[in-house]
Design a protein around this motif. Sequence first.
Motif, PDB file in Angstrom:
ATOM      1  N   LEU A  57       0.814  -1.192  -0.244  1.00 23.87           N
ATOM      2  CA  LEU A  57       0.210   0.167  -0.064  1.00 23.87           C
ATOM      3  C   LEU A  57       1.376   0.940   0.051  1.00 23.87           C
ATOM      4  N   HIS A  58       0.685   2.124  -0.859  1.00 19.47           N
ATOM      5  CA  HIS A  58       1.785   3.154  -1.406  1.00 19.47           C
ATOM      6  C   HIS A  58       0.734   4.695  -1.155  1.00 19.47           C
ATOM      7  N   ASP A  59       1.804   4.924  -0.473  1.00 16.11           N
ATOM      8  CA  ASP A  59       0.884   6.489  -0.081  1.00 16.11           C
ATOM      9  C   ASP A  59       1.225   8.015  -1.394  1.00 16.11           C
ATOM     10  N   GLU A  60       0.869   8.549  -1.029  1.00 15.59           N
ATOM     11  CA  GLU A  60       0.585   9.531  -2.055  1.00 15.59           C
ATOM     12  C   GLU A  60       1.613  10.444  -2.342  1.00 15.59           C
ATOM     13  N   SER A  61       3.457  10.097  -1.367  1.00 13.49           N
ATOM     14  CA  SER A  61       3.910  10.668  -1.859  1.00 13.49           C
ATOM     15  C   SER A  61       5.120   9.182  -2.175  1.00 13.49           C
ATOM     16  N   GLY A  62       4.149   8.052  -2.604  1.00 13.36           N
ATOM     17  CA  GLY A  62       4.994   6.391  -2.825  1.00 13.36           C
ATOM     18  C   GLY A  62       6.026   5.484  -2.026  1.00 13.36           C
ATOM     19  N   GLU A  63       5.416   6.161  -0.423  1.00 16.49           N
ATOM     20  CA  GLU A  63       6.321   5.121   0.714  1.00 16.49           C
ATOM     21  C   GLU A  63       4.755   4.041   1.022  1.00 16.49           C
ATOM     22  N   ASP A  64       5.914   3.202   1.636  1.00 13.86           N
ATOM     23  CA  ASP A  64       5.353   1.742   1.907  1.00 13.86           C
ATOM     24  C   ASP A  64       4.176   1.972   3.446  1.00 13.86           C
ATOM     25  N   VAL A  65       2.610   2.351   3.514  1.00 13.57           N
ATOM     26  CA  VAL A  65       2.541   2.020   4.607  1.00 13.57           C
ATOM     27  C   VAL A  65       1.657   1.055   4.600  1.00 13.57           C
ATOM     28  N   SER A  66       1.840  -0.609   4.076  1.00  8.61           N
ATOM     29  CA  SER A  66       1.276  -1.398   4.597  1.00  8.61           C
ATOM     30  C   SER A  66       1.482  -2.008   5.792  1.00  8.61           C
ATOM     31  N   GLY A  67       2.484  -1.895   7.049  1.00 10.55           N
ATOM     32  CA  GLY A  67       2.573  -1.906   8.257  1.00 10.55           C
ATOM     33  C   GLY A  67       1.926  -1.351   8.930  1.00 10.55           C
ATOM     34  N   VAL A  68       1.834   0.256   9.280  1.00 11.70           N
ATOM     35  CA  VAL A  68       0.730   1.142   9.444  1.00 11.70           C
ATOM     36  C   VAL A  68      -0.437   0.861   9.717  1.00 11.70           C
ATOM     37  N   ALA A  69      -0.575   0.872  11.841  1.00  9.57           N
ATOM     38  CA  ALA A  69      -1.507   0.698  11.837  1.00  9.57           C
ATOM     39  C   ALA A  69      -3.002   1.685  11.318  1.00  9.57           C
ATOM     40  N   ASN A  70      -3.887   1.131  10.556  1.00  7.28           N
ATOM     41  CA  ASN A  70      -5.230   2.257   9.558  1.00  7.28           C
ATOM     42  C   ASN A  70      -4.413   2.737   8.462  1.00  7.28           C
ATOM     43  N   GLY A  71      -3.229   2.716   8.581  1.00  8.02           N
ATOM     44  CA  GLY A  71      -2.790   3.034   7.032  1.00  8.02           C
ATOM     45  C   GLY A  71      -3.657   2.825   5.887  1.00  8.02           C
ATOM     46  N   GLN A  72      -3.887   3.928   4.957  1.00 10.13           N
ATOM     47  CA  GLN A  72      -4.416   3.307   3.838  1.00 10.13           C
ATOM     48  C   GLN A  72      -3.689   3.617   2.840  1.00 10.13           C
ATOM     49  N   GLY A  73      -3.245   3.406   1.782  1.00 14.15           N
ATOM     50  CA  GLY A  73      -2.362   3.826   0.146  1.00 14.15           C
ATOM     51  C   GLY A  73      -3.471   3.354  -0.904  1.00 14.15           C
ATOM     52  N   GLU A  74      -2.741   3.207  -1.811  1.00 14.54           N
ATOM     53  CA  GLU A  74      -2.931   2.546  -3.050  1.00 14.54           C
ATOM     54  C   GLU A  74      -2.664   1.763  -3.295  1.00 14.54           C
ATOM     55  N   ILE A  75      -3.258   0.499  -3.518  1.00  7.84           N
ATOM     56  CA  ILE A  75      -2.734  -0.673  -3.670  1.00  7.84           C
ATOM     57  C   ILE A  75      -1.602  -1.421  -5.030  1.00  7.84           C
ATOM     58  N   VAL A  76      -0.517  -1.367  -4.578  1.00 11.20           N
ATOM     59  CA  VAL A  76       0.200  -1.650  -6.156  1.00 11.20           C
ATOM     60  C   VAL A  76       1.002  -3.646  -5.407  1.00 11.20           C
ATOM     61  N   VAL A  77       1.337  -3.705  -7.250  1.00 11.93           N
ATOM     62  CA  VAL A  77       1.274  -5.111  -6.810  1.00 11.93           C
ATOM     63  C   VAL A  77       2.427  -5.827  -8.108  1.00 11.93           C
TER      64      VAL A  77
END
Length: 238
Positions: A57-77
């Motif tokens: 899950l990437h945030d707007e800056s492209g950082e991986d937030v997959s392990g962040v509690a309640n972190g929302q991000g774009e799914i990249v695969v």
Amino acid sequence: SLMRAAAAAGITAVAGYGMSETCPVLTLSRHDLEDVRPPETVRRWAGRPIPLVQIRLHDESGEDVSGVANGQGEIVVRAPWLTQSYPNSAQAGKALWSGGWLHTQDVATREPQGDIVICDRLKDVIKTGGEWVSSAEIEDLALRDPDIAEAAVVGAPDARWGERPVLFAVARPGCTPSLQTLKDRMSPMVTAGQLSRWAAPDRLILIEALPRTSVGKIDKKLLRLRLGEDVLDSRSAS
């Protein structure tokens, strides 16, 4: 509601996730016997990656937030069978694989056990107060109102907060939905930390029918145009 209807017919429905560019399956939901979470909750999520699929899950800056509690991000695969580009559109293919990951344009969170929970489309998520708010989540809450037959939420530009949610609703015959009723229903969820405090819509616009695309999806582009026209009308009136 679809899963409950299936259960009433003796069918166990299990959700999955994918898209045309991923040919198509990326994840499947799974409820393990030792899982203490309600099966009906787990099975409606997108689920966990199938073998050979990597998901972040990437945030707007492209950082991986997959392990962040309640972190929302774009799914990249990443997976061996994904679409590499689009015919006659090298630029679109480049955007699809920006940073070496296929960008799905879907926003999600990730449960501690690894389950993917889809929140919204990237173009529909509302960026307000420094947070991403899911339009789909607000729509789901609105549809629990017995006075509302259909609902759609779009973001309206806001000088202070970036965007603010506006609810378009189709009322059931003889009913008059109330914006305050929806806010009152959301208040306990905000207090409990289950919902962003920025999620309560600023406006409720009643409409006879929601515009739809040729495949039956709600056409939020037209709703945004309608919203812009309302803003212009209000400025002219003032």
